[in-house]
Design a protein around this motif. Structure first.
Motif, PDB file in Angstrom:
ATOM      1  N   LYS A 422       0.807  -1.226   0.000  1.00 24.18           N
ATOM      2  CA  LYS A 422       0.000   0.000   0.000  1.00 24.18           C
ATOM      3  C   LYS A 422       0.838   1.274   0.000  1.00 24.18           C
ATOM      4  O   LYS A 422       0.343   2.361  -0.321  1.00 24.18           O
ATOM      5  CB  LYS A 422      -0.923  -0.014   1.223  1.00 24.18           C
ATOM      6  CG  LYS A 422      -2.044   1.001   1.173  1.00 24.18           C
ATOM      7  CD  LYS A 422      -3.012   0.803   2.328  1.00 24.18           C
ATOM      8  CE  LYS A 422      -4.174   1.793   2.215  1.00 24.18           C
ATOM      9  NZ  LYS A 422      -5.161   1.604   3.298  1.00 24.18           N
ATOM     10  N   ARG A 423       2.137   1.167   0.314  1.00 27.84           N
ATOM     11  CA  ARG A 423       2.958   2.367   0.459  1.00 27.84           C
ATOM     12  C   ARG A 423       3.138   3.142  -0.850  1.00 27.84           C
ATOM     13  O   ARG A 423       3.584   4.284  -0.837  1.00 27.84           O
ATOM     14  CB  ARG A 423       4.317   2.027   1.058  1.00 27.84           C
ATOM     15  CG  ARG A 423       5.290   1.271   0.161  1.00 27.84           C
ATOM     16  CD  ARG A 423       6.504   0.797   0.986  1.00 27.84           C
ATOM     17  NE  ARG A 423       7.570   0.232   0.187  1.00 27.84           N
ATOM     18  CZ  ARG A 423       7.629  -1.030  -0.206  1.00 27.84           C
ATOM     19  NH1 ARG A 423       6.629  -1.865   0.100  1.00 27.84           N
ATOM     20  NH2 ARG A 423       8.660  -1.470  -0.918  1.00 27.84           N
ATOM     21  N   ARG A 447       3.077  -5.507 -14.489  1.00 31.34           N
ATOM     22  CA  ARG A 447       3.864  -5.540 -13.253  1.00 31.34           C
ATOM     23  C   ARG A 447       4.738  -4.307 -13.122  1.00 31.34           C
ATOM     24  O   ARG A 447       5.344  -3.852 -14.091  1.00 31.34           O
ATOM     25  CB  ARG A 447       4.758  -6.788 -13.220  1.00 31.34           C
ATOM     26  CG  ARG A 447       4.006  -8.080 -13.045  1.00 31.34           C
ATOM     27  CD  ARG A 447       4.933  -9.276 -12.947  1.00 31.34           C
ATOM     28  NE  ARG A 447       4.168 -10.498 -13.026  1.00 31.34           N
ATOM     29  CZ  ARG A 447       3.605 -11.099 -11.962  1.00 31.34           C
ATOM     30  NH1 ARG A 447       3.773 -10.576 -10.765  1.00 31.34           N
ATOM     31  NH2 ARG A 447       2.898 -12.205 -12.110  1.00 31.34           N
ATOM     32  N   MET A 448       4.802  -3.833 -11.900  1.00 31.01           N
ATOM     33  CA  MET A 448       5.747  -2.781 -11.563  1.00 31.01           C
ATOM     34  C   MET A 448       7.153  -3.375 -11.493  1.00 31.01           C
ATOM     35  O   MET A 448       7.324  -4.601 -11.465  1.00 31.01           O
ATOM     36  CB  MET A 448       5.374  -2.146 -10.213  1.00 31.01           C
ATOM     37  CG  MET A 448       4.035  -1.442 -10.219  1.00 31.01           C
ATOM     38  SD  MET A 448       3.393  -1.106  -8.540  1.00 31.01           S
ATOM     39  CE  MET A 448       4.757  -0.182  -7.796  1.00 31.01           C
ATOM     40  N   SER A 449       8.140  -2.526 -11.405  1.00 28.72           N
ATOM     41  CA  SER A 449       9.511  -2.985 -11.249  1.00 28.72           C
ATOM     42  C   SER A 449       9.662  -3.883 -10.028  1.00 28.72           C
ATOM     43  O   SER A 449      10.420  -4.850 -10.040  1.00 28.72           O
ATOM     44  CB  SER A 449      10.451  -1.772 -11.134  1.00 28.72           C
ATOM     45  OG  SER A 449      11.756  -2.175 -10.807  1.00 28.72           O
ATOM     46  N   THR A 452       4.903  -5.991  -8.238  1.00 32.23           N
ATOM     47  CA  THR A 452       3.508  -5.858  -7.834  1.00 32.23           C
ATOM     48  C   THR A 452       2.615  -5.789  -9.072  1.00 32.23           C
ATOM     49  O   THR A 452       2.920  -5.088 -10.043  1.00 32.23           O
ATOM     50  CB  THR A 452       3.302  -4.590  -6.984  1.00 32.23           C
ATOM     51  OG1 THR A 452       4.117  -4.688  -5.813  1.00 32.23           O
ATOM     52  CG2 THR A 452       1.847  -4.429  -6.553  1.00 32.23           C
ATOM     53  N   LEU A 453       1.485  -6.518  -9.036  1.00 32.82           N
ATOM     54  CA  LEU A 453       0.531  -6.522 -10.141  1.00 32.82           C
ATOM     55  C   LEU A 453      -0.291  -5.232 -10.150  1.00 32.82           C
ATOM     56  O   LEU A 453      -0.669  -4.715  -9.099  1.00 32.82           O
ATOM     57  CB  LEU A 453      -0.415  -7.713 -10.014  1.00 32.82           C
ATOM     58  CG  LEU A 453       0.130  -9.086 -10.440  1.00 32.82           C
ATOM     59  CD1 LEU A 453      -0.875 -10.171 -10.084  1.00 32.82           C
ATOM     60  CD2 LEU A 453       0.444  -9.123 -11.925  1.00 32.82           C
ATOM     61  N   VAL A 454      -0.587  -4.755 -11.360  1.00 27.79           N
ATOM     62  CA  VAL A 454      -1.414  -3.565 -11.556  1.00 27.79           C
ATOM     63  C   VAL A 454      -2.422  -3.855 -12.660  1.00 27.79           C
ATOM     64  O   VAL A 454      -2.055  -4.360 -13.726  1.00 27.79           O
ATOM     65  CB  VAL A 454      -0.553  -2.338 -11.951  1.00 27.79           C
ATOM     66  CG1 VAL A 454      -1.442  -1.109 -12.122  1.00 27.79           C
ATOM     67  CG2 VAL A 454       0.532  -2.070 -10.915  1.00 27.79           C
ATOM     68  N   HIS A 455      -3.695  -3.543 -12.394  1.00 32.04           N
ATOM     69  CA  HIS A 455      -4.752  -3.690 -13.390  1.00 32.04           C
ATOM     70  C   HIS A 455      -5.275  -2.302 -13.753  1.00 32.04           C
ATOM     71  O   HIS A 455      -5.529  -1.479 -12.864  1.00 32.04           O
ATOM     72  CB  HIS A 455      -5.901  -4.534 -12.835  1.00 32.04           C
ATOM     73  CG  HIS A 455      -5.468  -5.837 -12.234  1.00 32.04           C
ATOM     74  ND1 HIS A 455      -4.826  -6.808 -12.953  1.00 32.04           N
ATOM     75  CD2 HIS A 455      -5.569  -6.321 -10.962  1.00 32.04           C
ATOM     76  CE1 HIS A 455      -4.567  -7.851 -12.169  1.00 32.04           C
ATOM     77  NE2 HIS A 455      -5.005  -7.561 -10.955  1.00 32.04           N
ATOM     78  N   PHE A 456      -5.463  -2.034 -15.041  1.00 36.51           N
ATOM     79  CA  PHE A 456      -5.935  -0.721 -15.456  1.00 36.51           C
ATOM     80  C   PHE A 456      -6.593  -0.817 -16.836  1.00 36.51           C
ATOM     81  O   PHE A 456      -6.262  -1.710 -17.621  1.00 36.51           O
ATOM     82  CB  PHE A 456      -4.773   0.280 -15.488  1.00 36.51           C
ATOM     83  CG  PHE A 456      -3.708  -0.049 -16.499  1.00 36.51           C
ATOM     84  CD1 PHE A 456      -3.686   0.575 -17.742  1.00 36.51           C
ATOM     85  CD2 PHE A 456      -2.716  -0.999 -16.222  1.00 36.51           C
ATOM     86  CE1 PHE A 456      -2.714   0.264 -18.686  1.00 36.51           C
ATOM     87  CE2 PHE A 456      -1.738  -1.311 -17.153  1.00 36.51           C
ATOM     88  CZ  PHE A 456      -1.735  -0.677 -18.392  1.00 36.51           C
ATOM     89  N   PRO A 457      -7.513   0.101 -17.162  1.00 35.60           N
ATOM     90  CA  PRO A 457      -8.139   0.088 -18.484  1.00 35.60           C
ATOM     91  C   PRO A 457      -7.116   0.445 -19.562  1.00 35.60           C
ATOM     92  O   PRO A 457      -6.267   1.314 -19.358  1.00 35.60           O
ATOM     93  CB  PRO A 457      -9.212   1.184 -18.390  1.00 35.60           C
ATOM     94  CG  PRO A 457      -9.385   1.450 -16.935  1.00 35.60           C
ATOM     95  CD  PRO A 457      -8.059   1.154 -16.293  1.00 35.60           C
ATOM     96  N   PHE A 477      -2.663  -7.238  -2.533  1.00 38.18           N
ATOM     97  CA  PHE A 477      -1.482  -7.638  -3.282  1.00 38.18           C
ATOM     98  C   PHE A 477      -1.428  -7.023  -4.683  1.00 38.18           C
ATOM     99  O   PHE A 477      -0.533  -7.329  -5.454  1.00 38.18           O
ATOM    100  CB  PHE A 477      -1.410  -9.170  -3.384  1.00 38.18           C
ATOM    101  CG  PHE A 477      -1.229  -9.848  -2.059  1.00 38.18           C
ATOM    102  CD1 PHE A 477       0.020  -9.945  -1.478  1.00 38.18           C
ATOM    103  CD2 PHE A 477      -2.326 -10.364  -1.394  1.00 38.18           C
ATOM    104  CE1 PHE A 477       0.180 -10.574  -0.246  1.00 38.18           C
ATOM    105  CE2 PHE A 477      -2.169 -10.987  -0.161  1.00 38.18           C
ATOM    106  CZ  PHE A 477      -0.911 -11.090   0.421  1.00 38.18           C
ATOM    107  N   TYR A 478      -2.391  -6.177  -5.019  1.00 39.08           N
ATOM    108  CA  TYR A 478      -2.383  -5.584  -6.353  1.00 39.08           C
ATOM    109  C   TYR A 478      -3.017  -4.194  -6.311  1.00 39.08           C
ATOM    110  O   TYR A 478      -3.671  -3.810  -5.333  1.00 39.08           O
ATOM    111  CB  TYR A 478      -3.114  -6.477  -7.356  1.00 39.08           C
ATOM    112  CG  TYR A 478      -4.603  -6.596  -7.130  1.00 39.08           C
ATOM    113  CD1 TYR A 478      -5.502  -5.712  -7.744  1.00 39.08           C
ATOM    114  CD2 TYR A 478      -5.125  -7.599  -6.314  1.00 39.08           C
ATOM    115  CE1 TYR A 478      -6.876  -5.832  -7.544  1.00 39.08           C
ATOM    116  CE2 TYR A 478      -6.493  -7.711  -6.105  1.00 39.08           C
ATOM    117  CZ  TYR A 478      -7.360  -6.818  -6.720  1.00 39.08           C
ATOM    118  OH  TYR A 478      -8.705  -6.929  -6.512  1.00 39.08           O
ATOM    119  N   TYR A 479      -2.824  -3.453  -7.410  1.00 31.45           N
ATOM    120  CA  TYR A 479      -3.385  -2.114  -7.544  1.00 31.45           C
ATOM    121  C   TYR A 479      -4.368  -2.050  -8.696  1.00 31.45           C
ATOM    122  O   TYR A 479      -4.231  -2.773  -9.691  1.00 31.45           O
ATOM    123  CB  TYR A 479      -2.288  -1.094  -7.836  1.00 31.45           C
ATOM    124  CG  TYR A 479      -1.540  -0.600  -6.618  1.00 31.45           C
ATOM    125  CD1 TYR A 479      -2.079   0.407  -5.820  1.00 31.45           C
ATOM    126  CD2 TYR A 479      -0.301  -1.144  -6.291  1.00 31.45           C
ATOM    127  CE1 TYR A 479      -1.389   0.866  -4.708  1.00 31.45           C
ATOM    128  CE2 TYR A 479       0.384  -0.692  -5.178  1.00 31.45           C
ATOM    129  CZ  TYR A 479      -0.163   0.320  -4.384  1.00 31.45           C
ATOM    130  OH  TYR A 479       0.507   0.757  -3.286  1.00 31.45           O
TER     131      TYR A 479
END
Length: 485
Positions: A422-423, A447-449, A452-457, A477-479
């Motif tokens: 979350k940081r 994925r971020m560096s 961490t998984l990231v979902h976005f349109p 665990f994801y954004y």
């Protein structure tokens, strides 16, 4: 060498001559022979035969499967994920006992399918096949399997597959060990924009719970020039991210004629134009050097993620595991890494229920989780593996006690991970777009560096690209986020 160059070589081979004695030319010869067999099979079936490669276990197994698929494509098979295929291959793992039982269950299902398809073939490879007891069981109870080979001779797959076509009985080819590394064989990447690269094979550590050194053999490092050449070729084909693979990458280079450290290899890889991201695993804490920390600190391409297996937070248990570091040494290393690389994300492996472990030992592990502040951890219940020292240790922990300790550790890991991930909320991050989201096709997943998984349109055309994403909402665990300029 790319697949088109290999294809041209295979096309020009006279399969009626004698096979070459040197590699990889010998395997090219057998690829040509298998190609001829597959053409005949195609006539019998009235269509191209299909093949399914199912992978169990680690990323090194996944990389091995890419090599198998590359050879199968050269042979003329169509690749499918359906185990009703004409050729089914299980690339096995043996880290845990239940993996063996799962395989036997799958084989039981395939036996009935093979009765209905006289052209069907079944092959087994990977770590599980290095166990002598497994080979005996296959001979006794699973005689319908056509091909069995292990981890050391995967490069011989074309030659072994040819033997299957030319023999009626089960073909078994298991090596106890090897010092051979064969380059320039076909490989088919799962993703066109990222890939794993083997930099070394085997392990010399002999942790008391682990069967890997017995099934993967002793450490042997690839030459740096071969690694660089493979990465350059991959980048030329569109790869932007690589994962350097080895059982313990921190000990890379020790057995080379001209020794080179892992940190030095990373510095050479960073010079490759077009390569955007470098990942690696796995790192043994006892071998992680200050030199590596400094290379990571100053790198513009090495991802801000380090997987540093702990296994236990109890020095007493670590000693019984033959891990060769103490709780205090591990904590000092983790502190040093975070001090030098403040934006690093640390992940780890933890085993609960090792022989002799008490609740006091479990609390020591939880203490390390709280002090290190992991972004994530893979938490496992100890699984005795026949042939390892730990399997015959006294004081095996009762299942109900193991479960109690496991639940405590898992909660500590999950609570810490939610806090750590979350940081980054509210910040922008570069994300490598990997695929269309499985649950919502309007979303992309990347994925971020720090992994961490990231979902976005977004539009599917972005897959394989690095895009800037605003990290809006954290869900453990994801954004969820949206693309920004």
């Amino acid at each position: 060498m790319n697949r088109y160059e290999i294809d041209q070589i295979v096309r020009e081979i006279d399969i009626h001559g004698q096979p070459p004695g040197t590699e990889p030319d010998r395997q090219y010869f057998f690829m040509a022979k298998v190609r001829a067999h597959v053409r005949e099979l195609t006539k019998s079936l009235g269509r191209k035969p299909t093949c399914c490669v199912t992978t169990f276990g680690c990323q090194m197994n996944a990389r091995d499967s890419e090599k198998l698929v590359g050879i199968l494509l050269q042979a003329g098979y169509d690749i499918t994920e359906d185990e009703h295929a004409d050729f089914v291959i299980f690339n096995t793992c043996t880290v845990r006992e239940n993996a063996n039982q799962r395989l036997y269950g799958r084989l039981g299902t395939l036996k009935n399918r093979k009765k209905k398809n006289p052209y069907m073939k079944i092959a087994l490879c990977g770590c599980m096949m290095q166990e002598p007891s497994v080979i005996e069981k296959l001979k006794e109870s699973y005689g319908f399997v056509d091909l069995v080979f292990g981890t050391h001779n995967i490069y011989k797959f074309a030659e072994l597959l040819n033997a299957v076509f030319e023999n009626q009985s089960m073909v078994i080819d298991i090596w106890e060990d090897t010092d051979k590394i064969v380059e320039d064989l076909p490989s088919e990447r799962k993703y066109p924009f990222k890939t794993g690269i083997n930099i070394m094979f085997g392990c010399n550590n002999f942790c008391s719970y682990c069967i890997v050194p017995y099934v993967r053999g002793r450490e042997r490092s690839r030459k740096p020039e071969d690694i660089i050449r493979e990465i350059e070729s991959a980048v030329a084909e569109g790869v932007v991210e690589i994962m350097l693979l080895g059982q313990n990458v921190n000990s890379y280079g020790k057995n080379l004629e001209e020794p080179m450290t892992f940190a030095q290899l990373l510095q050479e890889i960073e010079k490759i134009d077009g390569l955007k991201r470098i990942r690696f695993m796995t790192s043994h804490p006892k071998d992680l050097s200050e030199e590596l920390i400094q290379v990571m600190k100053h790198s513009k391409k090495i991802c801000r993620h380090l997987h540093l297996p702990l296994q236990s937070g109890s020095t007493r248990i670590l000693q019984a595991m033959n891990r060769r570091y103490t709780k205090e040494q591990y904590l000092a290393l983790a502190k040093r890494i975070k001090q030098e690389i403040p934006d690093i994300s640390l992940t780890t492996d933890i085993i609960v229920g090792f022989p002799g472990e008490t609740m006091a030992d479990v609390e020591e592990t939880i203490d390390v989780i709280k002090q290190v502040e992991y972004d994530n951890a893979f938490t496992f219940i100890y699984s005795p593996r026949t042939g390892t020292p730990a399997a015959v240790m006294p004081d095996q922990v009762p299942p109900e006690v193991v479960k109690e300790g496991f639940d405590k550790v898992l909660k500590a890991v999950q609570d810490m991970a939610k806090q750590q991930v979350k940081r980054f909320q509210g910040q922008n991050a570069m994300v490598l777009v990997e695929e269309i989201n499985e649950q919502d096709p309007a979303l992309l997943t990347g994925r971020m560096s720090n992994n961490t998984l990231v979902h976005f349109p977004g539009d599917p055309s972005l897959i394989g690209s690095l895009v800037n994403v605003k990290l809006e909402d954290c869900y453990g665990f994801y954004y969820m986020g949206h693309q920004v300029p």
